[in-house]
Design a protein around this motif. Sequence first.
Motif: not given
Length: 355
Positions: A203-214, A255-258, A339-344
Amino acid sequence: MSLAMAVGIPLFMLFLFGYGINTDIRHLPTIVWDQSFSEESQNVIQCFINSSYFSIQGHAQSYDDVRKALATGRSRLAIVIPPDYSLRLQNGQRASIEVFIDGSEPQSTQQAMHVAREVVHSQGASLLGRKLGKEVSLDEVLPLEAEVGVWYNPELKTHLFTIPALIGLIMQNVTMTLTAFALVREKERGTMEQLICTPVRPAELILGKLIPYVVVGMITFALVLAAGTFCFAVPVRGSLSLLVSLAFLFILTSMSIGMLMSTFSENQLQAMQLAFAFILPSILLSGFVFPRETMPLFIRILGNFIPLTDFLVILRGIFLKEVGIDYLYEEVLTLAGFTALLFALALLRFQKRAC
């Protein structure tokens, strides 16, 4: 995967869009406020139903009910019959019916205006014919008229309908493809294996990758919003802070879709194919171009699984109708659920492996 997409997807899309795309309005959601409660008023309402162009979805008790039904998009047309409707007809006076149409979709609005007038004129000719005992033409002075009003986009300007939708589509495509390609590129370069071997949790790895794209997504939103507002003269009539907040939520959804696409892809070509397979239905089934009211029920249900469908309601509601969160809470909850479902799901597929 490439062979399956090259053969299967074209046939699937042909049947899907062939059955789903229809610009002729049928069973347009309609709300009725009958203040007369008479046989005459029921007759004219039945004429609207018999035309097959309108489907009565509910009954209003006030103008506030009518306004809320059109603002939320639950109804596209409202029929208001005044209290003296029956009395005026019985006394030989001319009666009128108010018809209010949601003008946020100009294409279907023009058809609805024409059909509503024709229905009222036909009923007026029928009433006059029964009174005179002969057939009459629509050119004669009829005892019944329709006062048609268009709300939210009275001039039926197309760009007021398309620009907010374009903002949503651009945001979806940019954030979804950037996220999918970024994670797949890590796989191709072999750096994903190095990241997996670190103590960082998935979860931390994915969030770290997503923050710049947010951040990139919010910058993109600011740019297209400014261009739409100043270059195309499409003002934001509702709350700007609410629009920005819900745009942030939609960016997370895209982003969750991607991210989920990246878990199914081994290279950028596969990610691009999946993105294309998702983008085309988003354009055609979400209400971006064609009104969803004209689509068959099964196609509308499929469109409900596309997050852009709910975000377009939000965008057009804030841009054109000046509505608030009290009118949009269902779409907001749906986006949050997506968002919650796709991220999970993406997190479950993105399992860390032991080094």
